[in-house]
Design a protein around this motif. Structure first.
Motif, mmCIF file in Angstrom:
data_model
loop_
_atom_site.group_PDB
_atom_site.id
_atom_site.type_symbol
_atom_site.label_atom_id
_atom_site.label_comp_id
_atom_site.label_asym_id
_atom_site.label_seq_id
_atom_site.Cartn_x
_atom_site.Cartn_y
_atom_site.Cartn_z
ATOM 1 N N PRO A 241 0.796 -1.231 0.000
ATOM 2 C CA PRO A 241 0.000 0.000 0.000
ATOM 3 C C PRO A 241 0.827 1.279 0.000
ATOM 4 C CG PRO A 241 -0.929 -1.600 1.517
ATOM 5 C CD PRO A 241 0.385 -2.157 1.075
ATOM 6 N N LYS A 242 1.904 1.309 0.785
ATOM 7 C CA LYS A 242 2.730 2.524 0.848
ATOM 8 C C LYS A 242 3.389 2.801 -0.501
ATOM 9 C CE LYS A 242 6.763 4.507 3.187
ATOM 10 N NZ LYS A 242 7.787 4.291 4.252
ATOM 11 N N ALA A 243 3.944 1.769 -1.126
ATOM 12 C CA ALA A 243 4.584 1.949 -2.428
ATOM 13 C C ALA A 243 3.570 2.401 -3.471
ATOM 14 C CB ALA A 243 5.256 0.651 -2.868
ATOM 15 N N PRO B 101 -0.837 5.992 12.647
ATOM 16 C CA PRO B 101 0.497 6.589 12.547
ATOM 17 C C PRO B 101 1.238 6.177 11.273
ATOM 18 C CG PRO B 101 0.110 5.812 14.776
ATOM 19 C CD PRO B 101 -1.028 5.301 13.951
ATOM 20 N N GLU B 102 1.064 4.925 10.864
ATOM 21 C CA GLU B 102 1.713 4.468 9.630
ATOM 22 C C GLU B 102 1.139 5.201 8.422
ATOM 23 O OE1 GLU B 102 1.896 0.450 6.864
ATOM 24 O OE2 GLU B 102 1.735 0.213 9.041
ATOM 25 N N PHE B 103 -0.175 5.362 8.390
ATOM 26 C CA PHE B 103 -0.829 6.067 7.285
ATOM 27 C C PHE B 103 -0.321 7.512 7.211
ATOM 28 C CE2 PHE B 103 -4.866 8.177 5.659
ATOM 29 C CZ PHE B 103 -4.685 7.773 4.342
ATOM 30 N N ARG B 104 -0.253 8.179 8.351
ATOM 31 C CA ARG B 104 0.242 9.553 8.372
ATOM 32 C C ARG B 104 1.683 9.621 7.859
ATOM 33 N NH1 ARG B 104 -0.539 14.527 10.603
ATOM 34 N NH2 ARG B 104 -2.536 13.914 11.521
ATOM 35 N N LEU C 203 4.867 15.902 1.873
ATOM 36 C CA LEU C 203 3.678 16.677 1.547
ATOM 37 C C LEU C 203 3.434 17.768 2.588
ATOM 38 C CD1 LEU C 203 1.228 13.888 0.310
ATOM 39 C CD2 LEU C 203 2.890 15.211 -0.983
ATOM 40 N N ARG C 204 2.831 18.856 2.151
ATOM 41 C CA ARG C 204 2.460 19.966 3.023
ATOM 42 C C ARG C 204 0.983 19.875 3.390
ATOM 43 N NH1 ARG C 204 1.855 24.292 0.699
ATOM 44 N NH2 ARG C 204 2.110 23.817 -1.507
ATOM 45 N N GLU C 205 0.603 20.636 4.394
ATOM 46 C CA GLU C 205 -0.807 20.743 4.791
ATOM 47 C C GLU C 205 -1.441 19.366 4.984
ATOM 48 O OE1 GLU C 205 -2.968 23.470 2.216
ATOM 49 O OE2 GLU C 205 -1.073 24.446 1.676
ATOM 50 N N VAL C 206 -0.689 18.484 5.605
ATOM 51 C CA VAL C 206 -1.168 17.114 5.791
ATOM 52 C C VAL C 206 -2.296 17.093 6.814
ATOM 53 C CG1 VAL C 206 -0.549 14.810 6.617
ATOM 54 C CG2 VAL C 206 1.040 16.095 5.150
ATOM 55 N N GLY C 207 -3.366 16.411 6.439
ATOM 56 C CA GLY C 207 -4.473 16.184 7.358
ATOM 57 C C GLY C 207 -4.865 14.722 7.339
ATOM 58 N N VAL C 208 -4.762 14.049 8.469
ATOM 59 C CA VAL C 208 -5.161 12.639 8.589
ATOM 60 C C VAL C 208 -6.211 12.557 9.687
ATOM 61 C CG1 VAL C 208 -4.425 10.315 9.240
ATOM 62 C CG2 VAL C 208 -2.984 11.707 7.735
ATOM 63 N N ASN D 69 -13.392 3.465 12.087
ATOM 64 C CA ASN D 69 -12.868 2.207 11.542
ATOM 65 C C ASN D 69 -11.951 2.388 10.338
ATOM 66 O OD1 ASN D 69 -14.662 2.906 9.513
ATOM 67 N ND2 ASN D 69 -15.801 0.977 9.554
ATOM 68 N N SER D 70 -11.653 3.639 9.971
ATOM 69 C CA SER D 70 -10.844 3.865 8.777
ATOM 70 C C SER D 70 -10.154 5.218 8.884
ATOM 71 C CB SER D 70 -11.724 3.811 7.521
ATOM 72 O OG SER D 70 -12.774 4.778 7.593
ATOM 73 N N TRP D 71 -9.215 5.452 7.943
ATOM 74 C CA TRP D 71 -8.449 6.690 7.942
ATOM 75 C C TRP D 71 -8.584 7.377 6.601
ATOM 76 C CZ3 TRP D 71 -6.698 8.430 12.415
ATOM 77 C CH2 TRP D 71 -6.447 7.514 13.443
ATOM 78 N N ARG D 72 -8.762 8.689 6.655
ATOM 79 C CA ARG D 72 -8.754 9.506 5.443
ATOM 80 C C ARG D 72 -7.614 10.515 5.567
ATOM 81 N NH1 ARG D 72 -14.531 12.026 7.180
ATOM 82 N NH2 ARG D 72 -13.806 13.369 8.882
ATOM 83 N N GLY D 73 -6.960 10.802 4.447
ATOM 84 C CA GLY D 73 -5.825 11.707 4.496
ATOM 85 C C GLY D 73 -5.707 12.537 3.254
ATOM 86 N N THR D 74 -5.098 13.699 3.399
ATOM 87 C CA THR D 74 -4.890 14.595 2.263
ATOM 88 C C THR D 74 -3.613 15.390 2.489
ATOM 89 O OG1 THR D 74 -5.923 16.321 0.896
ATOM 90 C CG2 THR D 74 -6.261 16.471 3.259
ATOM 91 N N GLY D 75 -2.951 15.763 1.410
ATOM 92 C CA GLY D 75 -1.734 16.557 1.501
ATOM 93 C C GLY D 75 -1.435 17.217 0.166
ATOM 94 N N VAL D 76 -0.588 18.253 0.210
ATOM 95 C CA VAL D 76 -0.245 19.033 -0.977
ATOM 96 C C VAL D 76 1.216 18.801 -1.321
ATOM 97 C CG1 VAL D 76 -0.055 21.373 -1.908
ATOM 98 C CG2 VAL D 76 -2.007 20.775 -0.459
ATOM 99 N N VAL D 77 1.489 18.576 -2.589
ATOM 100 C CA VAL D 77 2.855 18.335 -3.053
ATOM 101 C C VAL D 77 3.619 19.657 -3.033
ATOM 102 C CG1 VAL D 77 4.278 17.584 -5.003
ATOM 103 C CG2 VAL D 77 2.141 16.389 -4.477
ATOM 104 N N PRO D 78 4.793 19.708 -2.403
ATOM 105 C CA PRO D 78 5.535 20.974 -2.323
ATOM 106 C C PRO D 78 6.076 21.410 -3.693
ATOM 107 C CG PRO D 78 6.841 19.166 -1.424
ATOM 108 C CD PRO D 78 5.484 18.608 -1.701
#
Length: 334
Positions: free
Chosen positions: A183-185, A303-306, A314-319, A325-334
């Motif tokens: 998943p990370k890759a 923590p792994e997802f973050r 990434l900037r402005e990361v929000g997890v 029961n799940s994680w949502r995340g978003t971030g901006v490419v510098p």
């Protein structure tokens, strides 16, 4: 396949721009049957049923991954309906992002399934949507997005993306990364396609609060249901789906309001069961089926997802924790 897709994709083997080869059938401006070729390495890719098949060599896809996408392909071609509830559900998975994030943007969906999210993003005004999936679910996605001229369904592997580095504005993946071998890759592949200032959005199964699935449902899935024929799993999933609706509508929803609300909030899996029990039976059936059919399913600690977002710089990361029961995340490419 609309020829302007050639401005958005590259050969997944050499990274060169593709060009049209033979054309045997058209529908207006769309190539229905034909081929694309890479002048760089000479590779040729078929266009069948309006969908370019930009696939890697078969030996590059692990067996479990291929089996997983094949089983999801069967699932989405059977559960190929669209529903009015999908917009709220999708916004819950990608929050705090709103429809305006996609407006006028070139968007990549990593693992489009039956195309429900690509259709939403297209309707929100995306300039172009690259709806990519490895399995036969692209057939359902094509049917469900056929009327959107800004959606391009492509059969391809997320680990061998037919997209140039730093070429899209937004990449998102909902409910897919945890069904890949790494998943990370896979996340980093999507992130690598996003230009500076663009956005990466993902939603994954959480490990926290899902012990009953990890230790109870997963062994059944791994050892039994992921090996059974589609039709058998399809029928088996009906019973727990009916039970979920009965419990949700008979107990969880009534206890979500009024003087007994504090009791309802303490019920097992309360936010999630309240939500899905409000869906039509066919949707709940598909959700249960989704948990029983794949060979691969990872449950990702928060923590792994973050760390995926942070290690990518990434900037402005929000997890955020979603439905407990799940994680949502978003971030901006510098």
């Amino acid at each position: 396949m609309r020829t302007r897709l050639l401005d958005l994709v590259v050969c997944p083997r050499c990274g060169d721009r593709l060009e049209v080869g033979a054309i045997s059938a058209r529908d207006g401006e769309e190539i229905v049957e034909g081929s694309l070729r890479s002048p760089g390495c000479g590779a040729e890719y078929p266009v069948r049923g309006g969908i370019p098949r930009l696939l890697p060599d078969p030996e590059q896809v692990p067996e479990d991954a291929q089996t997983t996408v094949e089983r999801f392909g069967e699932q989405w071609n059977r559960f190929d309906f669209l529903g009015d509830h999908y917009e709220d559900q999708f916004l819950g998975w990608i929050r705090p992002n709103q429809p305006e994030v996609f407006e006028g943007q070139v968007v990549l969906e990593g693992g489009c399934g039956k195309g429900r999210h690509s259709a939403l993003v297209a309707g929100w005004g995306a300039k172009d949507v690259l709806a990519i999936d490895l399995g036969s679910s692209v057939e359902a996605a094509y049917r469900n997005t056929r009327d959107f001229p800004n959606v391009h369904v492509v059969q391809a592997d997320l680990f061998h993306l037919p997209v140039a580095a730093r070429s899209v504005d937004v990449a998102f993946s909902v409910g897919v990364l945890h069904h890949t071998p790494d998943p990370k890759a896979c996340f980093r592949q999507l992130e690598g396609a996003v230009r500076s200032g663009g956005r990466v959005i993902a939603w994954v199964y959480g490990r926290e609060n899902n012990g009953w699935i990890i230790h109870g449902v997963n062994p059944v899935r791994e050892n039994l249901t992921s090996k059974l024929p589609f039709r058998v799993v399809y029928e088996l999933a009906k019973l727990p789906a009916a039970a979920l609706i009965a419990v949700g509508r008979g107990i969880y929803q009534p206890l979500s309001k009024g003087p007994l609300q504090p009791v309802g909030e303490r019920l097992f899996y309360a936010p999630y069961i309240r939500q899905i029990s409000s869906f039509p039976f066919a949707e709940v059936h598909s959700i249960v089926h989704d948990h029983l059919t794949p060979r691969i399913a990872h449950y990702i600690p928060g923590p792994e997802f973050r760390s995926w977002f942070e290690e990518a710089g990434l900037r402005e990361v929000g997890v955020e924790w979603h439905n407990q029961n799940s994680w949502r995340g978003t971030g901006v490419v510098p």
